[in-house]
Design an enzyme around this catalytic site. Sequence first.
Site, PDB file in Angstrom:
ATOM      1  N   PRO A 152       0.843  -1.202   0.000  1.00  0.00           N
ATOM      2  CA  PRO A 152       0.000   0.000   0.000  1.00  0.00           C
ATOM      3  C   PRO A 152       0.880   1.254   0.000  1.00  0.00           C
ATOM      4  O   PRO A 152       1.495   1.591   1.003  1.00  0.00           O
ATOM      5  CB  PRO A 152      -0.820  -0.129   1.293  1.00  0.00           C
ATOM      6  CG  PRO A 152      -0.083  -1.102   2.141  1.00  0.00           C
ATOM      7  CD  PRO A 152       0.802  -1.940   1.277  1.00  0.00           C
TER       8      PRO A 152
ATOM      9  N   ASP B 257       5.633   2.519   2.455  1.00  0.00           N
ATOM     10  CA  ASP B 257       4.772   1.352   2.675  1.00  0.00           C
ATOM     11  C   ASP B 257       3.908   1.649   3.903  1.00  0.00           C
ATOM     12  O   ASP B 257       4.422   1.710   5.028  1.00  0.00           O
ATOM     13  CB  ASP B 257       5.679   0.123   2.910  1.00  0.00           C
ATOM     14  CG  ASP B 257       4.901  -1.168   3.097  1.00  0.00           C
ATOM     15  OD1 ASP B 257       3.700  -1.096   3.426  1.00  0.00           O
ATOM     16  OD2 ASP B 257       5.511  -2.250   2.934  1.00  0.00           O
ATOM     17  N   HIS B 258       2.622   1.804   3.659  1.00  0.00           N
ATOM     18  CA  HIS B 258       1.738   2.250   4.744  1.00  0.00           C
ATOM     19  C   HIS B 258       1.495   1.153   5.795  1.00  0.00           C
ATOM     20  O   HIS B 258       0.926   1.410   6.845  1.00  0.00           O
ATOM     21  CB  HIS B 258       0.405   2.723   4.157  1.00  0.00           C
ATOM     22  CG  HIS B 258      -0.253   3.791   4.971  1.00  0.00           C
ATOM     23  ND1 HIS B 258       0.139   4.106   6.259  1.00  0.00           N
ATOM     24  CD2 HIS B 258      -1.278   4.628   4.695  1.00  0.00           C
ATOM     25  CE1 HIS B 258      -0.619   5.074   6.731  1.00  0.00           C
ATOM     26  NE2 HIS B 258      -1.494   5.412   5.806  1.00  0.00           N
ATOM     27  N   ARG B 259       1.971  -0.071   5.535  1.00  0.00           N
ATOM     28  CA  ARG B 259       1.876  -1.111   6.570  1.00  0.00           C
ATOM     29  C   ARG B 259       2.905  -0.869   7.659  1.00  0.00           C
ATOM     30  O   ARG B 259       2.754  -1.316   8.789  1.00  0.00           O
ATOM     31  CB  ARG B 259       2.118  -2.503   5.954  1.00  0.00           C
ATOM     32  CG  ARG B 259       1.069  -2.924   4.943  1.00  0.00           C
ATOM     33  CD  ARG B 259       1.490  -4.179   4.233  1.00  0.00           C
ATOM     34  NE  ARG B 259       2.772  -4.016   3.550  1.00  0.00           N
ATOM     35  CZ  ARG B 259       3.427  -4.992   2.936  1.00  0.00           C
ATOM     36  NH1 ARG B 259       2.919  -6.216   2.926  1.00  0.00           N
ATOM     37  NH2 ARG B 259       4.567  -4.770   2.330  1.00  0.00           N
TER      38      ARG B 259
ATOM     39  N   ILE C 240       4.874   2.358   7.791  1.00  0.00           N
ATOM     40  CA  ILE C 240       5.067   3.781   8.098  1.00  0.00           C
ATOM     41  C   ILE C 240       3.713   4.474   8.015  1.00  0.00           C
ATOM     42  O   ILE C 240       2.966   4.267   7.045  1.00  0.00           O
ATOM     43  CB  ILE C 240       6.058   4.388   7.072  1.00  0.00           C
ATOM     44  CG1 ILE C 240       7.447   3.748   7.259  1.00  0.00           C
ATOM     45  CG2 ILE C 240       6.125   5.900   7.192  1.00  0.00           C
ATOM     46  CD1 ILE C 240       8.327   3.835   6.052  1.00  0.00           C
TER      47      ILE C 240
END
Length: 435
Positions: free
Chosen positions: A231, A407-409, A411
Amino acid sequence: MADLKEVCITDIEEFDSVDVVSVLVADGDQVEKEQPLFTIESEKAMMDYPSPHAGVINKIAVKEGSQVKEGDLLAVIEVKSVDTTTGSSLEQEEEKTSKIKQLSLNKASEEKKVEKYIEKSLEAHQSQSAANQENTTGYASPSVHEYARELGVDLSHIEGSGRQQRITKEDVQDYVRKNVAAKSDGMLAIPTSKDVKPLDFSSFGETEAIELTKIQIITAKNMQSSWQNIPHVTHFEHADVTLLEQHRQQLSEELKSKEIKLTPLAFVVKALVSALKQFPQFNSSLDIAVEKLILKKYFHIGIAVDTPHGLLVPVLRDVDKKTTTQVAIELVEISNLARERKISAKQMTGGSMTISSLGALGGRAFTPIINPPEVAVLGVSKMIIRDTITESGVEQQKILPLSLSYDHRVINGADAARFCTYLKGVLEDIWKLIL
Ligand code: CAO
């Protein structure tokens, strides 16, 4: 009322003793009749030992690895015994049923023996062929087979962690966990040429088909995989590099005689390392299979290089131990090696984070794609000259546009904002950069 029932091992055929390879229940467990309690292994086969009663485990009398002889105590089960409707004891009924069963078993013993022999041969054949098929050395008890069947898992893909490489229930669970993780973490099926129906563009006009290079094919797959499975969010920032640029011009003049080319990128590389030191989660990789974030204590920066054969990402090692000038020299070296196709695969691995600079080419901002297994990538665009009104009049500022995809998982937005603010601060204060 409850009654304690001893479970003793019977019917171990011609063997003096057999091994208890696993204990499938624990003290206090509620068990059903016929539920496997132990996995027993003889020299010939491995089988589950079912519970003769329904009830609660009162005591387990053996351990994994115990050897037991005919009649040895395996466990004690607490059995509820009153049937209120008939007044007769439930376990009496159970015993009656099992005795009848035993009798009929004895009567048909010859038939059963043949059946059992066929069953065992088939079982042995099945596990042997599975082992041959996938070259696995492991094997499993019937209950584990049943469990794997329920989950749709092919045991031949699993390496056993039990005694003599036996596959345990935990191995199956581990395999499922890893596969689910892998599927959601980077292994989604990428459409291949077989999935996509080719369009006949020649029906619209003249066309020409150009072969893709190997690098372009690999890059296409990696890009798609990264974009589909990570993501991405991109955070944009502007850094005022007016002072930095003055310093760079000065230094460039001095380095000219040594034929060293000092571009803004060398400073961005150093500033990025400074930010990575401050925000370690940006220098990490997500290992979803073991549910861990791996923090890297080294500072290797990947540089996206545009080559005639496609995009390559050589990695500058240990940037924290190098000066800006050394970085500038190595930047030229690795980009030349990449363009001449002299770069090795090893030189393109192990990055902390990648920089994609389109500064020499133009554009205001863009969304760079993360280079897995890294968790962020920094995009650099062409400097903008901005007129700013100050007390002393109109001044020209040099603004460097930065685009951080993360990477929104791993950060979140606040982390990204702090990271970019810090990075901007370093680029705007050359002393921070030099020191
Ligand atoms: N703003 C303004 N000018 C810039 C700049 C910026 N952000 N960055 C570089 N420049 C200038 C340099 O100072 C240099 O100027 P001079 O010719 O006057 O000295 C000129 O642009 C050319 O720089 P360069 O490209 O040779 O060197 P670099 O260190 O900036 O970049 C490299 C090296 C390898 C990153 C670059 O050559 C390259 O390949 N870039 C493309 C990367 C890419 O394709 N990214 C996309 C990946 S996703 O598809």
